[in-house]
Design a protein around this motif. Sequence first.
Motif, PDB file in Angstrom:
ATOM      1  N   GLU A   1       0.829  -1.212   0.000  1.00 31.28           N
ATOM      2  CA  GLU A   1       0.000   0.000   0.000  1.00 31.28           C
ATOM      3  C   GLU A   1       0.860   1.257   0.000  1.00 31.28           C
ATOM      4  N   ASN A   2       1.929   1.225   0.781  1.00 29.93           N
ATOM      5  CA  ASN A   2       2.824   2.392   0.801  1.00 29.93           C
ATOM      6  C   ASN A   2       3.471   2.619  -0.561  1.00 29.93           C
ATOM      7  N   ARG A   3       3.893   1.539  -1.193  1.00 26.68           N
ATOM      8  CA  ARG A   3       4.513   1.672  -2.515  1.00 26.68           C
ATOM      9  C   ARG A   3       3.503   2.171  -3.546  1.00 26.68           C
ATOM     10  N   ASN A   4       2.274   1.685  -3.469  1.00 28.22           N
ATOM     11  CA  ASN A   4       1.258   2.135  -4.421  1.00 28.22           C
ATOM     12  C   ASN A   4       0.954   3.617  -4.242  1.00 28.22           C
ATOM     13  N   SER A   5       0.876   4.061  -2.989  1.00 31.04           N
ATOM     14  CA  SER A   5       0.634   5.491  -2.753  1.00 31.04           C
ATOM     15  C   SER A   5       1.800   6.334  -3.279  1.00 31.04           C
ATOM     16  N   GLN A   6       3.026   5.838  -3.107  1.00 34.59           N
ATOM     17  CA  GLN A   6       4.178   6.554  -3.658  1.00 34.59           C
ATOM     18  C   GLN A   6       4.137   6.598  -5.176  1.00 34.59           C
ATOM     19  N   ILE A   7       3.715   5.502  -5.781  1.00 35.49           N
ATOM     20  CA  ILE A   7       3.621   5.472  -7.245  1.00 35.49           C
ATOM     21  C   ILE A   7       2.578   6.465  -7.736  1.00 35.49           C
ATOM     22  N   ASP A   8       1.449   6.527  -7.038  1.00 36.77           N
ATOM     23  CA  ASP A   8       0.404   7.482  -7.434  1.00 36.77           C
ATOM     24  C   ASP A   8       0.900   8.923  -7.334  1.00 36.77           C
ATOM     25  N   GLU A   9       1.597   9.221  -6.253  1.00 36.97           N
ATOM     26  CA  GLU A   9       2.121  10.582  -6.103  1.00 36.97           C
ATOM     27  C   GLU A   9       3.154  10.910  -7.182  1.00 36.97           C
ATOM     28  N   LEU A  10       4.041   9.953  -7.460  1.00 39.02           N
ATOM     29  CA  LEU A  10       5.038  10.188  -8.502  1.00 39.02           C
ATOM     30  C   LEU A  10       4.394  10.318  -9.878  1.00 39.02           C
ATOM     31  N   THR A  11       3.330   9.547 -10.106  1.00 40.96           N
ATOM     32  CA  THR A  11       2.632   9.651 -11.392  1.00 40.96           C
ATOM     33  C   THR A  11       2.018  11.032 -11.578  1.00 40.96           C
ATOM     34  N   LYS A  12       1.417  11.547 -10.512  1.00 42.21           N
ATOM     35  CA  LYS A  12       0.856  12.897 -10.586  1.00 42.21           C
ATOM     36  C   LYS A  12       1.952  13.931 -10.853  1.00 42.21           C
ATOM     37  N   ASP A  13       3.082  13.762 -10.190  1.00 44.31           N
ATOM     38  CA  ASP A  13       4.190  14.697 -10.422  1.00 44.31           C
ATOM     39  C   ASP A  13       4.680  14.626 -11.874  1.00 44.31           C
ATOM     40  N   VAL A  14       4.771  13.411 -12.404  1.00 49.00           N
ATOM     41  CA  VAL A  14       5.223  13.250 -13.796  1.00 49.00           C
ATOM     42  C   VAL A  14       4.242  13.900 -14.757  1.00 49.00           C
ATOM     43  N   ASN A  15       2.953  13.711 -14.518  1.00 44.27           N
ATOM     44  CA  ASN A  15       1.951  14.318 -15.403  1.00 44.27           C
ATOM     45  C   ASN A  15       1.995  15.839 -15.331  1.00 44.27           C
ATOM     46  N   ASN A  16       2.172  16.370 -14.136  1.00 35.29           N
ATOM     47  CA  ASN A  16       2.271  17.828 -14.003  1.00 35.29           C
ATOM     48  C   ASN A  16       3.500  18.365 -14.721  1.00 35.29           C
ATOM     49  N   LEU A  17       4.624  17.656 -14.569  1.00 32.62           N
ATOM     50  CA  LEU A  17       5.837  18.098 -15.242  1.00 32.62           C
ATOM     51  C   LEU A  17       5.700  17.999 -16.764  1.00 32.62           C
ATOM     52  N   ARG A  18       5.012  16.972 -17.241  1.00 32.95           N
ATOM     53  CA  ARG A  18       4.805  16.846 -18.681  1.00 32.95           C
ATOM     54  C   ARG A  18       3.955  17.997 -19.210  1.00 32.95           C
ATOM     55  N   SER A  19       2.902  18.327 -18.479  1.00 33.01           N
ATOM     56  CA  SER A  19       2.066  19.444 -18.920  1.00 33.01           C
ATOM     57  C   SER A  19       2.858  20.755 -18.923  1.00 33.01           C
ATOM     58  N   GLN A  20       3.715  20.934 -17.922  1.00 32.49           N
ATOM     59  CA  GLN A  20       4.546  22.135 -17.901  1.00 32.49           C
ATOM     60  C   GLN A  20       5.537  22.154 -19.063  1.00 32.49           C
ATOM     61  N   VAL A  21       6.101  21.000 -19.365  1.00 33.02           N
ATOM     62  CA  VAL A  21       7.034  20.913 -20.504  1.00 33.02           C
ATOM     63  C   VAL A  21       6.325  21.241 -21.803  1.00 33.02           C
ATOM     64  N   ASP A  22       5.096  20.730 -21.973  1.00 36.23           N
ATOM     65  CA  ASP A  22       4.340  21.019 -23.196  1.00 36.23           C
ATOM     66  C   ASP A  22       4.033  22.516 -23.314  1.00 36.23           C
ATOM     67  N   GLU A  23       3.653  23.138 -22.210  1.00 33.74           N
ATOM     68  CA  GLU A  23       3.346  24.563 -22.237  1.00 33.74           C
ATOM     69  C   GLU A  23       4.592  25.397 -22.570  1.00 33.74           C
ATOM     70  N   GLN A  24       5.707  25.037 -21.958  1.00 32.54           N
ATOM     71  CA  GLN A  24       6.938  25.775 -22.243  1.00 32.54           C
ATOM     72  C   GLN A  24       7.396  25.556 -23.678  1.00 32.54           C
ATOM     73  N   SER A  25       7.177  24.366 -24.194  1.00 31.86           N
ATOM     74  CA  SER A  25       7.559  24.084 -25.583  1.00 31.86           C
ATOM     75  C   SER A  25       6.715  24.908 -26.550  1.00 31.86           C
ATOM     76  N   LYS A  26       5.434  25.042 -26.235  1.00 35.89           N
ATOM     77  CA  LYS A  26       4.571  25.865 -27.084  1.00 35.89           C
ATOM     78  C   LYS A  26       5.003  27.324 -27.060  1.00 35.89           C
ATOM     79  N   LYS A  27       5.368  27.813 -25.884  1.00 36.65           N
ATOM     80  CA  LYS A  27       5.779  29.218 -25.779  1.00 36.65           C
ATOM     81  C   LYS A  27       7.080  29.482 -26.541  1.00 36.65           C
ATOM     82  N   ILE A  28       7.989  28.506 -26.478  1.00 36.47           N
ATOM     83  CA  ILE A  28       9.296  28.719 -27.106  1.00 36.47           C
ATOM     84  C   ILE A  28       9.216  28.551 -28.610  1.00 36.47           C
TER      85      ILE A  28
END
Length: 325
Positions: free
Chosen positions: A132-159
């Motif tokens: 359960e602890n590992r699954n919760s960590q995976i969920d948190e890391l997945t959310k972080d990865v998705n947020n970072l991907r969205s930020q990368v896409d936005e910055q790529s569009k701006k540049i």
Amino acid sequence: MALEATAPVSFPVPKETEPVRRRAVFSHSVRGAESHHALSPDDAAAIRTPRRRKTNDDSLQLIDDLVNRPMDPMFSDSRLVHEHRSTFSIWFNRIVVFIICVGVGFACSLFVQQLQSDPRKQVRQTLATQLENRNSQIDELTKDVNNLRSQVDEQSKKISGSVKSDTLIQDEMVNGATVVEGEGITMTLADPIAASQSDQSSSNRVGTSTNIRVITDLDLQQLVSLMFQNGAEAIAINGNRLGAQTSIRKAGGHILIGMTAIQSPYTIEAIGDKSALAEAMGKKKLASLYDSFKEAGIYPQVSKSNSITLEAAVTGEVKYAERNE
């Protein structure tokens, strides 16, 4: 006269040399009888003093100790001397002994309880907590990865100012790399009641000796394949997005979507044309499949949804082919 002539001559015996007559101890006249043995004057002292056995032999000394002195002298002395004990010391010793007995009894009860308990249960609980602890960590890391991907896409569009092509967007949707939203259907199915009352881990796939039919990974794979064939653009099972690198398999008594374990009931969400998907996954189109589910006590339910949001899947680094110019 002839007899008197042949008789031996008798001489008078002095009193001090007169033989002593004795009888056996079992004779009635033993006390008053005299000995029949003739003793010399030198042996008169032997009559007055009792005879003593010589104790020079070790074996005779051992027998004499065992017969006459069976108790150790020190033990005999200890029995003769009684130590005076105060009332306080008596009750103190009793209390100490009582406490020791209670402690030993409590320790023994804990030991017996530990032996009767199943050690595997504690191991399973520990492993379940870690999972359960590992699954919760995976969920948190997945959310972080998705947020970072969205930020990368936005910055790529701006540049660059460029927008992703339709092909790249479609590939990302298939791979489950982006969050998608749209209309679709939701299919819900659960194991029969008989399976929920027993251990699901003891129930196997179809064709085994067990009489309980439960939903397996093969059933979910078949339903997902049918949805993709009928125009589904993105699918998630119990909230777990399916991508190009996502597997549906069985491990132990659970079904894994990627590395996440899911349990009954199973909810399959598919984004696409809701009317076409509902008709394709309905009872009329899949009559044989629904009949096999009905025999096992499984009744799938399909409902339409105007808006379904599916999160991105946990994927690794995906590389796309590029044109070589």
